[in-house]
Design a protein around this motif. Structure first.
Motif, PDB file in Angstrom:
ATOM      1  N   ASN A  73       0.821  -1.216   0.000  1.00  0.00           N
ATOM      2  CA  ASN A  73       0.000   0.000   0.000  1.00  0.00           C
ATOM      3  C   ASN A  73       0.852   1.261   0.000  1.00  0.00           C
ATOM      4  N   ASN A  74       1.992   1.236   0.698  1.00  0.00           N
ATOM      5  CA  ASN A  74       2.778   2.453   0.887  1.00  0.00           C
ATOM      6  C   ASN A  74       3.991   2.566  -0.016  1.00  0.00           C
ATOM      7  N   CYS A  75       4.448   1.456  -0.550  1.00  0.00           N
ATOM      8  CA  CYS A  75       5.741   1.487  -1.238  1.00  0.00           C
ATOM      9  C   CYS A  75       5.660   1.215  -2.735  1.00  0.00           C
ATOM     10  N   THR A  76       4.474   1.065  -3.280  1.00  0.00           N
ATOM     11  CA  THR A  76       4.406   0.795  -4.722  1.00  0.00           C
ATOM     12  C   THR A  76       3.617   1.881  -5.450  1.00  0.00           C
ATOM     13  N   THR A  77       3.318   2.977  -4.746  1.00  0.00           N
ATOM     14  CA  THR A  77       2.555   4.054  -5.389  1.00  0.00           C
ATOM     15  C   THR A  77       3.434   4.842  -6.341  1.00  0.00           C
ATOM     16  N   CYS A  78       4.672   5.084  -5.948  1.00  0.00           N
ATOM     17  CA  CYS A  78       5.544   5.940  -6.756  1.00  0.00           C
ATOM     18  C   CYS A  78       6.485   5.157  -7.662  1.00  0.00           C
ATOM     19  N   HIS A  79       6.836   3.981  -7.242  1.00  0.00           N
ATOM     20  CA  HIS A  79       7.777   3.212  -8.063  1.00  0.00           C
ATOM     21  C   HIS A  79       7.458   1.733  -7.972  1.00  0.00           C
ATOM     22  N   ALA A  80       8.107   0.965  -8.829  1.00  0.00           N
ATOM     23  CA  ALA A  80       7.855  -0.468  -8.884  1.00  0.00           C
ATOM     24  C   ALA A  80       8.353  -1.160  -7.613  1.00  0.00           C
ATOM     25  N   GLU A  82      10.095  -3.665  -7.532  1.00  0.00           N
ATOM     26  CA  GLU A  82      11.478  -4.113  -7.747  1.00  0.00           C
ATOM     27  C   GLU A  82      12.493  -3.125  -7.185  1.00  0.00           C
ATOM     28  N   LEU A  83      12.139  -1.845  -7.229  1.00  0.00           N
ATOM     29  CA  LEU A  83      13.071  -0.843  -6.701  1.00  0.00           C
ATOM     30  C   LEU A  83      13.305  -1.091  -5.210  1.00  0.00           C
ATOM     31  N   VAL A  84      12.277  -1.609  -4.549  1.00  0.00           N
ATOM     32  CA  VAL A  84      12.418  -1.944  -3.132  1.00  0.00           C
ATOM     33  C   VAL A  84      13.109  -3.301  -2.985  1.00  0.00           C
ATOM     34  N   GLN A  86      14.999  -5.088  -4.837  1.00  0.00           N
ATOM     35  CA  GLN A  86      16.364  -5.326  -5.308  1.00  0.00           C
ATOM     36  C   GLN A  86      17.388  -4.873  -4.261  1.00  0.00           C
ATOM     37  N   ASN A  87      16.879  -4.229  -3.196  1.00  0.00           N
ATOM     38  CA  ASN A  87      17.767  -3.754  -2.133  1.00  0.00           C
ATOM     39  C   ASN A  87      17.792  -4.701  -0.948  1.00  0.00           C
ATOM     40  N   LYS A  88      18.911  -4.721  -0.275  1.00  0.00           N
ATOM     41  CA  LYS A  88      19.031  -5.464   0.977  1.00  0.00           C
ATOM     42  C   LYS A  88      19.674  -4.528   1.984  1.00  0.00           C
ATOM     43  N   TRP A 100      14.962   9.569   3.649  1.00  0.00           N
ATOM     44  CA  TRP A 100      15.435  10.266   2.450  1.00  0.00           C
ATOM     45  C   TRP A 100      14.261  10.530   1.498  1.00  0.00           C
ATOM     46  N   MET A 101      13.398   9.525   1.341  1.00  0.00           N
ATOM     47  CA  MET A 101      12.251   9.708   0.446  1.00  0.00           C
ATOM     48  C   MET A 101      11.270  10.736   1.009  1.00  0.00           C
ATOM     49  N   GLN A 102      11.179  10.751   2.351  1.00  0.00           N
ATOM     50  CA  GLN A 102      10.270  11.726   2.963  1.00  0.00           C
ATOM     51  C   GLN A 102      10.794  13.146   2.780  1.00  0.00           C
ATOM     52  N   SER A 104      13.037  14.188   0.389  1.00  0.00           N
ATOM     53  CA  SER A 104      13.271  14.666  -0.980  1.00  0.00           C
ATOM     54  C   SER A 104      12.279  14.164  -2.020  1.00  0.00           C
ATOM     55  N   GLN A 105      11.473  13.145  -1.670  1.00  0.00           N
ATOM     56  CA  GLN A 105      10.596  12.576  -2.701  1.00  0.00           C
ATOM     57  C   GLN A 105       9.115  12.636  -2.335  1.00  0.00           C
ATOM     58  N   ASN A 106       8.795  13.450  -1.338  1.00  0.00           N
ATOM     59  CA  ASN A 106       7.395  13.624  -0.950  1.00  0.00           C
ATOM     60  C   ASN A 106       6.725  12.378  -0.389  1.00  0.00           C
ATOM     61  N   LEU A 107       7.518  11.477   0.163  1.00  0.00           N
ATOM     62  CA  LEU A 107       6.894  10.328   0.830  1.00  0.00           C
ATOM     63  C   LEU A 107       6.214  10.834   2.096  1.00  0.00           C
ATOM     64  N   TRP A 108       4.992  10.360   2.288  1.00  0.00           N
ATOM     65  CA  TRP A 108       4.199  10.823   3.429  1.00  0.00           C
ATOM     66  C   TRP A 108       4.686  10.210   4.747  1.00  0.00           C
ATOM     67  N   ASP A 109       4.188  10.790   5.843  1.00  0.00           N
ATOM     68  CA  ASP A 109       4.446  10.255   7.179  1.00  0.00           C
ATOM     69  C   ASP A 109       3.758   8.897   7.281  1.00  0.00           C
ATOM     70  N   TYR A 120       9.084  -5.610   8.461  1.00  0.00           N
ATOM     71  CA  TYR A 120       8.935  -6.465   7.280  1.00  0.00           C
ATOM     72  C   TYR A 120      10.191  -6.405   6.403  1.00  0.00           C
ATOM     73  N   LEU A 121      10.655  -5.182   6.129  1.00  0.00           N
ATOM     74  CA  LEU A 121      11.802  -5.017   5.236  1.00  0.00           C
ATOM     75  C   LEU A 121      13.085  -5.555   5.862  1.00  0.00           C
ATOM     76  N   ALA A 122      13.283  -5.258   7.152  1.00  0.00           N
ATOM     77  CA  ALA A 122      14.515  -5.698   7.817  1.00  0.00           C
ATOM     78  C   ALA A 122      14.565  -7.223   7.900  1.00  0.00           C
TER      79      ALA A 122
HETATM   80  C1  HEC Z   1       5.938   9.573  -2.674  1.00  0.00           C
HETATM   81  C2  HEC Z   1       6.569   8.665  -3.585  1.00  0.00           C
HETATM   82  C3  HEC Z   1       7.310   7.466  -2.987  1.00  0.00           C
HETATM   83  C4  HEC Z   1       6.805   6.526  -2.137  1.00  0.00           C
HETATM   84  C5  HEC Z   1       5.402   6.409  -1.607  1.00  0.00           C
HETATM   85  C6  HEC Z   1       7.880   5.611  -1.869  1.00  0.00           C
HETATM   86  N1  HEC Z   1       9.006   5.977  -2.562  1.00  0.00           N
HETATM   87 FE1  HEC Z   1      10.735   4.966  -2.639  1.00  0.00          FE
HETATM   88  N2  HEC Z   1      11.457   6.312  -3.977  1.00  0.00           N
HETATM   89  C7  HEC Z   1      10.765   7.400  -4.473  1.00  0.00           C
HETATM   90  C8  HEC Z   1      11.562   8.054  -5.486  1.00  0.00           C
HETATM   91  C9  HEC Z   1      11.145   9.259  -6.300  1.00  0.00           C
HETATM   92  C10 HEC Z   1      12.746   7.297  -5.602  1.00  0.00           C
HETATM   93  C11 HEC Z   1      13.906   7.532  -6.537  1.00  0.00           C
HETATM   94  C12 HEC Z   1      13.560   6.773  -7.803  1.00  0.00           C
HETATM   95  C13 HEC Z   1      14.684   6.780  -8.754  1.00  0.00           C
HETATM   96  O1  HEC Z   1      15.832   7.029  -8.384  1.00  0.00           O
HETATM   97  O2  HEC Z   1      14.403   6.475  -9.928  1.00  0.00           O
HETATM   98  C14 HEC Z   1      12.652   6.207  -4.639  1.00  0.00           C
HETATM   99  C15 HEC Z   1      13.634   5.260  -4.442  1.00  0.00           C
HETATM  100  C16 HEC Z   1      13.538   4.205  -3.568  1.00  0.00           C
HETATM  101  C17 HEC Z   1      14.586   3.263  -3.319  1.00  0.00           C
HETATM  102  C18 HEC Z   1      15.927   3.217  -4.009  1.00  0.00           C
HETATM  103  C19 HEC Z   1      16.845   4.113  -3.246  1.00  0.00           C
HETATM  104  C20 HEC Z   1      18.197   4.157  -3.847  1.00  0.00           C
HETATM  105  O3  HEC Z   1      19.119   4.546  -3.117  1.00  0.00           O
HETATM  106  O4  HEC Z   1      18.356   3.815  -5.007  1.00  0.00           O
HETATM  107  C21 HEC Z   1      14.154   2.409  -2.359  1.00  0.00           C
HETATM  108  C22 HEC Z   1      14.896   1.241  -1.760  1.00  0.00           C
HETATM  109  C23 HEC Z   1      12.807   2.817  -2.011  1.00  0.00           C
HETATM  110  N3  HEC Z   1      12.479   3.921  -2.761  1.00  0.00           N
HETATM  111  C24 HEC Z   1      12.034   2.197  -1.067  1.00  0.00           C
HETATM  112  C25 HEC Z   1      10.749   2.593  -0.731  1.00  0.00           C
HETATM  113  C26 HEC Z   1       9.979   2.006   0.330  1.00  0.00           C
HETATM  114  C27 HEC Z   1      10.431   0.884   1.220  1.00  0.00           C
HETATM  115  C28 HEC Z   1       8.787   2.655   0.343  1.00  0.00           C
HETATM  116  C29 HEC Z   1       7.637   2.415   1.283  1.00  0.00           C
HETATM  117  C30 HEC Z   1       7.843   2.833   2.650  1.00  0.00           C
HETATM  118  C31 HEC Z   1       8.818   3.670  -0.719  1.00  0.00           C
HETATM  119  N4  HEC Z   1      10.030   3.615  -1.316  1.00  0.00           N
HETATM  120  C32 HEC Z   1       7.778   4.528  -1.018  1.00  0.00           C
HETATM  121  C33 HEC Z   1       9.525   7.821  -4.103  1.00  0.00           C
HETATM  122  C34 HEC Z   1       8.674   7.115  -3.258  1.00  0.00           C
END
Ligand code: HEC
Length: 145
Positions: A73-80, A82-84, A86-88, A100-102, A104-109, A120-122
């Motif tokens: 619900n919280n981590c797939t709205t902005c990106h795939a 896989e972006l999550v 593929q990380n460990k 960092w996302m909060q 610089s990337q407008n991630l909500w509280d 879950y992630l850890a």
């Molecule tokens: C409000 C939008 C938004 C939400 C919601 C969001 N992210 Fe992101 N996230 C981003 C953006 C934008 C990037 C940078 C994408 C890129 O580099 O292409 C990113 C990148 C990442 C990265 C890669 C960081 C890196 O150093 O490469 C990880 C891991 C990640 N997000 C995890 C999460 C997790 C876990 C959640 C759920 C708690 C989440 N994201 C929710 C916007 C969001």
């Protein structure tokens, strides 16, 4: 006489029908074996425990475990996903990524969900610590001359 003949014909017809069905089934079986083969082979390789985890991955791309829906619900709205996935990272690493996302990337509280997501992630996307050589310790460094 003619009655007996038609029954015989019918029986022969149904035998032919059966033979055709068997032939189709055989061909289908061969095709299935031929195309299904490689996937069976790859699943045999899965003795590695980290490979077995793959079977727990649900349609979202996340490992099925407690809290997975909150993460989806919280981590797939902005990106795939896989972006999550593929990380460990350690818990601290995941928290830093979220902060960092909060910032610089407008991630909500994330509120109460933050703890659920972090746990879950850890747990499921922790740095791999199995199957590797232990870290080098007590190294006697020497100066190159
Ligand atoms: C409000 C939008 C938004 C939400 C919601 C969001 N992210 Fe992101 N996230 C981003 C953006 C934008 C990037 C940078 C994408 C890129 O580099 O292409 C990113 C990148 C990442 C990265 C890669 C960081 C890196 O150093 O490469 C990880 C891991 C990640 N997000 C995890 C999460 C997790 C876990 C959640 C759920 C708690 C989440 N994201 C929710 C916007 C969001």
């Amino acid at each position: 006489m003619s009655d007996k003949n038609t029954t015989e014909k019918r029986i022969r017809k149904s035998y032919r029908f059966l033979i055709v069905i068997c032939a189709i089934a055989l061909i289908a079986g061969i095709i299935a074996l031929y195309f299904g083969g490689p996937t069976e082979e790859t699943s045999e390789i899965g003795d590695d425990p980290s490979e077995n985890l793959e079977s727990d991955i649900n349609h979202s791309g996340f490992i099925e475990d407690e809290g997975v829906q909150t993460v989806i619900n919280n981590c797939t709205t902005c990106h795939a996903a896989e972006l999550v996935t593929q990380n460990k990272m350690t818990k601290e690493g995941w928290l830093a990524t979220i902060r960092w996302m909060q910032e610089s990337q407008n991630l909500w509280d994330l509120g109460d969900n933050e703890a659920i997501i972090l746990n879950y992630l850890a747990k499921n996307y922790a740095p791999e610590d199995t199957g590797r050589r232990p870290a080098l310790k007590d190294i006697e460094w020497y100066a190159l001359k």
